[in-house]
Design a protein around this motif. Structure first.
Motif, PDB file in Angstrom:
ATOM      1  N   PRO A  79      78.540  54.320  32.555  1.00 56.51           N
ATOM      2  CA  PRO A  79      77.985  53.947  31.248  1.00 56.51           C
ATOM      3  C   PRO A  79      76.988  54.974  30.732  1.00 56.51           C
ATOM      4  CG  PRO A  79      76.844  52.755  32.970  1.00 56.51           C
ATOM      5  CD  PRO A  79      77.874  53.608  33.659  1.00 56.51           C
ATOM      6  N   VAL A  80      77.021  55.194  29.432  1.00 56.70           N
ATOM      7  CA  VAL A  80      76.022  56.005  28.741  1.00 56.70           C
ATOM      8  C   VAL A  80      75.550  55.176  27.551  1.00 56.70           C
ATOM      9  CG1 VAL A  80      75.492  58.156  27.564  1.00 56.70           C
ATOM     10  CG2 VAL A  80      77.183  58.133  29.424  1.00 56.70           C
ATOM     11  N   LYS A 126      75.213  47.211  33.367  1.00 54.68           N
ATOM     12  CA  LYS A 126      75.345  46.680  34.714  1.00 54.68           C
ATOM     13  C   LYS A 126      76.798  46.354  35.058  1.00 54.68           C
ATOM     14  CE  LYS A 126      74.672  43.376  38.057  1.00 54.68           C
ATOM     15  NZ  LYS A 126      75.594  42.328  38.520  1.00 54.68           N
ATOM     16  N   CYS A 127      77.518  45.761  34.121  1.00 55.31           N
ATOM     17  CA  CYS A 127      78.928  45.423  34.367  1.00 55.31           C
ATOM     18  C   CYS A 127      79.786  46.680  34.523  1.00 55.31           C
ATOM     19  CB  CYS A 127      79.467  44.543  33.249  1.00 55.31           C
ATOM     20  SG  CYS A 127      78.779  42.869  33.247  1.00 55.31           S
ATOM     21  N   CYS A 128      79.472  47.718  33.763  1.00 51.20           N
ATOM     22  CA  CYS A 128      80.180  48.991  33.939  1.00 51.20           C
ATOM     23  C   CYS A 128      79.967  49.531  35.354  1.00 51.20           C
ATOM     24  CB  CYS A 128      79.700  50.012  32.905  1.00 51.20           C
ATOM     25  SG  CYS A 128      80.330  49.766  31.234  1.00 51.20           S
ATOM     26  N   LEU A 129      78.728  49.494  35.809  1.00 55.59           N
ATOM     27  CA  LEU A 129      78.434  49.977  37.162  1.00 55.59           C
ATOM     28  C   LEU A 129      79.148  49.139  38.210  1.00 55.59           C
ATOM     29  CD1 LEU A 129      74.608  50.672  36.738  1.00 55.59           C
ATOM     30  CD2 LEU A 129      76.454  52.369  36.811  1.00 55.59           C
ATOM     31  N   ASP A 130      79.208  47.831  38.005  1.00 57.77           N
ATOM     32  CA  ASP A 130      79.897  46.946  38.945  1.00 57.77           C
ATOM     33  C   ASP A 130      81.370  47.301  39.070  1.00 57.77           C
ATOM     34  OD1 ASP A 130      77.558  45.579  39.403  1.00 57.77           O
ATOM     35  OD2 ASP A 130      78.061  43.867  38.118  1.00 57.77           O
ATOM     36  N   GLU A 131      81.973  47.773  37.983  1.00 56.82           N
ATOM     37  CA  GLU A 131      83.402  48.089  37.977  1.00 56.82           C
ATOM     38  C   GLU A 131      83.688  49.564  38.234  1.00 56.82           C
ATOM     39  OE1 GLU A 131      85.874  46.139  37.977  1.00 56.82           O
ATOM     40  OE2 GLU A 131      84.917  44.227  37.519  1.00 56.82           O
ATOM     41  N   PHE A 182      68.543  46.712  39.017  1.00 56.24           N
ATOM     42  CA  PHE A 182      69.893  47.276  39.018  1.00 56.24           C
ATOM     43  C   PHE A 182      69.929  48.742  38.558  1.00 56.24           C
ATOM     44  CE2 PHE A 182      70.713  42.652  38.566  1.00 56.24           C
ATOM     45  CZ  PHE A 182      71.461  42.461  39.719  1.00 56.24           C
ATOM     46  N   HIS A 183      68.748  49.360  38.412  1.00 56.88           N
ATOM     47  CA  HIS A 183      68.637  50.791  38.082  1.00 56.88           C
ATOM     48  C   HIS A 183      69.396  51.125  36.796  1.00 56.88           C
ATOM     49  CE1 HIS A 183      67.082  51.028  42.174  1.00 56.88           C
ATOM     50  NE2 HIS A 183      68.203  50.504  42.625  1.00 56.88           N
ATOM     51  N   LEU A 184      69.081  50.415  35.738  1.00 58.18           N
ATOM     52  CA  LEU A 184      69.824  50.556  34.482  1.00 58.18           C
ATOM     53  C   LEU A 184      69.235  51.608  33.544  1.00 58.18           C
ATOM     54  CD1 LEU A 184      70.475  46.783  33.659  1.00 58.18           C
ATOM     55  CD2 LEU A 184      71.827  48.334  35.093  1.00 58.18           C
ATOM     56  N   LYS A 185      67.923  51.817  33.565  1.00 58.50           N
ATOM     57  CA  LYS A 185      67.287  52.669  32.552  1.00 58.50           C
ATOM     58  C   LYS A 185      67.696  54.132  32.674  1.00 58.50           C
ATOM     59  CE  LYS A 185      63.125  51.879  31.058  1.00 58.50           C
ATOM     60  NZ  LYS A 185      61.658  51.637  30.940  1.00 58.50           N
ATOM     61  N   ARG A 186      68.108  54.539  33.861  1.00 58.74           N
ATOM     62  CA  ARG A 186      68.537  55.935  34.023  1.00 58.74           C
ATOM     63  C   ARG A 186      69.793  56.241  33.209  1.00 58.74           C
ATOM     64  NH1 ARG A 186      70.311  55.734  40.356  1.00 58.74           N
ATOM     65  NH2 ARG A 186      68.208  54.833  40.432  1.00 58.74           N
ATOM     66  N   HIS A 187      70.472  55.205  32.747  1.00 58.07           N
ATOM     67  CA  HIS A 187      71.706  55.395  31.975  1.00 58.07           C
ATOM     68  C   HIS A 187      71.476  55.278  30.465  1.00 58.07           C
ATOM     69  CE1 HIS A 187      74.066  55.141  35.708  1.00 58.07           C
ATOM     70  NE2 HIS A 187      73.291  54.133  36.038  1.00 58.07           N
ATOM     71  N   ILE A 188      70.202  55.146  30.054  1.00 55.64           N
ATOM     72  CA  ILE A 188      69.903  54.919  28.640  1.00 55.64           C
ATOM     73  C   ILE A 188      69.284  56.162  28.011  1.00 55.64           C
ATOM     74  CG2 ILE A 188      68.671  53.466  26.995  1.00 55.64           C
ATOM     75  CD1 ILE A 188      68.570  51.273  29.077  1.00 55.64           C
ATOM     76  N   HIS A 189      69.806  56.546  26.854  1.00 58.21           N
ATOM     77  CA  HIS A 189      69.232  57.628  26.049  1.00 58.21           C
ATOM     78  C   HIS A 189      68.436  56.973  24.921  1.00 58.21           C
ATOM     79  CE1 HIS A 189      71.741  60.971  27.766  1.00 58.21           C
ATOM     80  NE2 HIS A 189      72.466  59.917  28.116  1.00 58.21           N
ATOM     81  N   PHE A 190      67.107  56.988  25.047  1.00 53.93           N
ATOM     82  CA  PHE A 190      66.261  56.344  24.050  1.00 53.93           C
ATOM     83  C   PHE A 190      66.088  57.241  22.827  1.00 53.93           C
ATOM     84  CE2 PHE A 190      64.875  54.250  28.014  1.00 53.93           C
ATOM     85  CZ  PHE A 190      65.069  52.922  27.635  1.00 53.93           C
ATOM     86  N   GLN A 191      65.696  56.580  21.735  1.00 55.63           N
ATOM     87  CA  GLN A 191      65.472  57.250  20.446  1.00 55.63           C
ATOM     88  C   GLN A 191      66.663  58.134  20.074  1.00 55.63           C
ATOM     89  OE1 GLN A 191      61.420  58.804  21.584  1.00 55.63           O
ATOM     90  NE2 GLN A 191      60.787  57.754  19.703  1.00 55.63           N
ATOM     91  N   THR A 192      67.825  57.569  20.290  1.00 55.06           N
ATOM     92  CA  THR A 192      69.080  58.264  19.967  1.00 55.06           C
ATOM     93  C   THR A 192      69.932  57.343  19.103  1.00 55.06           C
ATOM     94  OG1 THR A 192      69.015  59.470  22.065  1.00 55.06           O
ATOM     95  CG2 THR A 192      71.115  59.390  20.899  1.00 55.06           C
ATOM     96  N   LYS A 193      70.264  57.807  17.921  1.00 55.52           N
ATOM     97  CA  LYS A 193      71.024  57.005  16.966  1.00 55.52           C
ATOM     98  C   LYS A 193      72.491  57.403  16.995  1.00 55.52           C
ATOM     99  CE  LYS A 193      71.193  55.748  12.053  1.00 55.52           C
ATOM    100  NZ  LYS A 193      70.571  55.969  10.729  1.00 55.52           N
ATOM    101  N   VAL A 194      73.361  56.414  16.998  1.00 48.08           N
ATOM    102  CA  VAL A 194      74.800  56.671  16.920  1.00 48.08           C
ATOM    103  C   VAL A 194      75.173  56.799  15.444  1.00 48.08           C
ATOM    104  CG1 VAL A 194      77.096  55.768  17.379  1.00 48.08           C
ATOM    105  CG2 VAL A 194      75.284  55.505  19.089  1.00 48.08           C
TER     106      VAL A 194
END
Length: 562
Positions: free
Chosen positions: A28-29, A19-24, A98-110
């Motif tokens: 975000p990924v 959310k803070c990334c979007l605000d600025e 705040f429409h955050l889930k569209r920026h999330i890649h689930f079941q993805t390990k770094v």
């Protein structure tokens, strides 16, 4: 093009980072290893590897007004201390709003985060990930926000307990505890008196035959319920108290707080009193523990000395036989397996980060650690403030000091922690809530100006000074200003009382008592006057009915019905 920011983790800290990334105006990924948001707060019967897990009945220790994100109050009808399922509901509301889930890649390990060859100039990172299908991918990011928290690896100090290998009962860490039904009629030892240890001991004591709560140091026990039944953190987390704590001697503050806690129950009598002072440890919050000790279902014991078959020997020489279960509520350790050890060295749960966010040795400040902190208060607004500051640094709108100044600040904080707290791995990342929030808000430019508010908006200023230090205060002005912040502050107590209005309680019928009291006082006053006027005494004896007539002229007497 907008700078791309990798956010590692989709829990409490990860959501606010997005959310803070979007605000600025950043892109975000987010990479989340599980299939949903929520991190620690999402209950699962079978815990995911290398992450904390909660038990089914867990209720948060911070009240809703103190733990919410600063521009998204928790609904008024939610209870003040929420069950973990309601916390998840709140996170879903926040993510949806705040429409955050569209920026999330689930079941993805770094897998790896490494600085690019031109990092000293570009500040960019290579981030390698692996999907649930085993597909590996490497991407370039302008910045990275690490949101994996400090509840990573269960700390099981089995080597400190001789004979544990031969113990005939069952042993597990508190992360593997889910519910008490399985242990009905059993004898249980819980090692550790932190929040998890206290909660689990209390819950098990309602099912088990006997629970023994083992503690090395003891602990001061706080209540969720404060004076007049309001949340205790809303009473103690305010600026006026903070200022007094800075002025008054440290010993006096501890004496007053300990005296107050001992009014509820005598910690020494209950076997809980530690040798250290109140402010030298992260206190345990538990409303029910004293009741369970008083009823005998929980017995407080010293540290475990050794195990002998199915028996447990404590350091005071006492032995408890036929123990069926030992729960290690001994905390967690943290690490960053996807980072090279030279980027963020971790040793014995200690890490050197400027203001607990930035590694000081990097040439470019494009790596921020969010939520690796243990505040004396709620972590949600702290993570949010860290994220607000970090995203401003990424955009070069806020500057970090030279490395030497950062190292000096880190060393000063380490020395202050060592001087104040007893040695324990949980105290390596401890901060006081209000001073830390004010410090970060100062970096962002969002710290409330109380002198100015006293002149321009005295009602709001007095709420900020004497009321709870809720996170809305840091949205009143500056970058990230929220139009609803003032109203949220002025109505915060309304949201506290709203879920308690489940029955209309009648007013006490005290009228009869008031008349009786007034009559008694009037008679006493009249008799006193007569006593000092002995000349009237003869007439009173001769005609007592005249006295009653005088009294009736001033006080309505009850009428006797036939």
């Amino acid at each position: 093009m907008a700078k791309r920011v990798a956010v590692i983790g989709g829990g409490t800290s990860g959501l606010t980072c997005i959310k803070c990334c979007l605000d600025e105006g950043l892109e975000p990924v987010c990479f989340e290893t599980s299939d949903d948001i929520g991190g620690l707060w999402r209950f699962k019967e079978i815990p995911d590897p290398d992450r904390a897990s909660i038990y089914h009945s867990l209720i948060i220790n911070s009240s809703k007004e103190m733990m919410c994100y600063s521009d998204f109050p928790i609904p008024a009808h939610f209870p003040n201390y929420m069950h973990n399922s309601l916390i998840m509901d709140y996170f879903r509301m926040y993510a949806e709003h705040f429409h955050l889930k569209r920026h999330i890649h689930f079941q993805t390990k770094v897998l790896h985060v490494t600085p690019r060859p031109d990092f000293p100039h570009s500040g960019q990172w290579d981030v390698e990930t692996e999907s649930k299908d085993g597909l590996r991918e490497k991407q370039v990011f302008d910045a990275v926000m690490v949101c994996t928290g400090h509840h990573c690896h269960p700390h099981l100090p089995l080597k400190d307990f001789p004979g544990i290998d031969m113990f005939k009962g069952k042993i597990f860490h508190s992360r593997d505890y889910k519910n008490p039904e399985e242990w009905r009629g059993k004898r249980v030892v819980v090692i550790g008196i932190g929040n998890s240890g206290g909660d689990i001991a209390v819950e098990l004591s309602r099912m088990a035959k006997q629970v023994y709560l083992s503690t090395r140091k003891g602990s001061w026990i706080l209540n969720r319920v404060g004076d007049n039944g309001v949340p205790s953190d809303m009473i103690f987390r305010n600026r006026m108290r903070g200022w007094l704590n800075q002025i008054l001697p440290f010993g006096l503050i501890n004496y007053l707080r300990e005296k107050q806690l001992n009014k509820r129950f005598n910690h020494k009598l209950y076997g809980l009193q530690p040798a250290h002072r109140f402010s030298s440890q992260h206190a345990t919050i538990n409303d029910d523990l004293p009741n369970r000790i008083l009823s005998g279902t929980v017995s407080v014991k010293p540290n475990v000395q050794e195990f002998r078959g199915s028996s447990v020997v404590f350091e005071d020489g006492t032995v408890e036989d036929d123990i069926d279960l030992v729960v290690f509520a001994t905390g967690y350790t943290f690490s960053f397996p996807f980072l090279s050890s030279h980027v963020i060295p971790v040793s014995k749960n200690k890490v050197s980060l400027y203001k607990y966010v930035y590694p000081p040795a990097l040439e470019c400040p494009t790596l921020a650690v969010i939520g690796l902190i243990q505040p004396l208060g709620a972590i949600t607004p702290v993570s949010e403030m860290q994220a607000r500051w970090a995203t401003r640094v990424f955009k070069e709108l806020c500057k970090l000091p030279p490395m030497s100044a950062m190292m000096k600040d880190i060393k000063a904080k380490e020395e202050a922690l060592a001087q104040r707290y007893v040695a324990a791995q949980r105290h390596t990342i401890e901060v006081d809530y209000i001073p830390y929030m004010d410090d970060l808000a100062q970096q962002v430019g969002a710290r409330p100006s109380i002198p100015k508010l006293l002149l321009t908006d005295p009602r709001l200023a007095l709420n900020i000074i004497f009321g709870p230090c809720t996170s809305y205060q840091f949205r009143l002005h500056g970058p990230g200003r929220w139009e609803g912040a003032r109203q949220a502050i002025l109505t915060q107590w309304d949201r506290v009382t709203e879920p308690l209005k489940t029955r209309c309680a009648p007013e006490l019928q005290s009228q009869r008592f008031s008349y009786s009291l007034l009559f008694s006082v009037s008679v006493a006053a009249l008799l006193s006057a007569l006593y000092y006027s002995r000349a009237s005494l003869h007439s009173l004896i001769a005609d007592p009915s005249s006295l009653l007539d005088k009294i009736r002229a001033f006080v309505p007497l009850p009428v006797t019905t036939q």
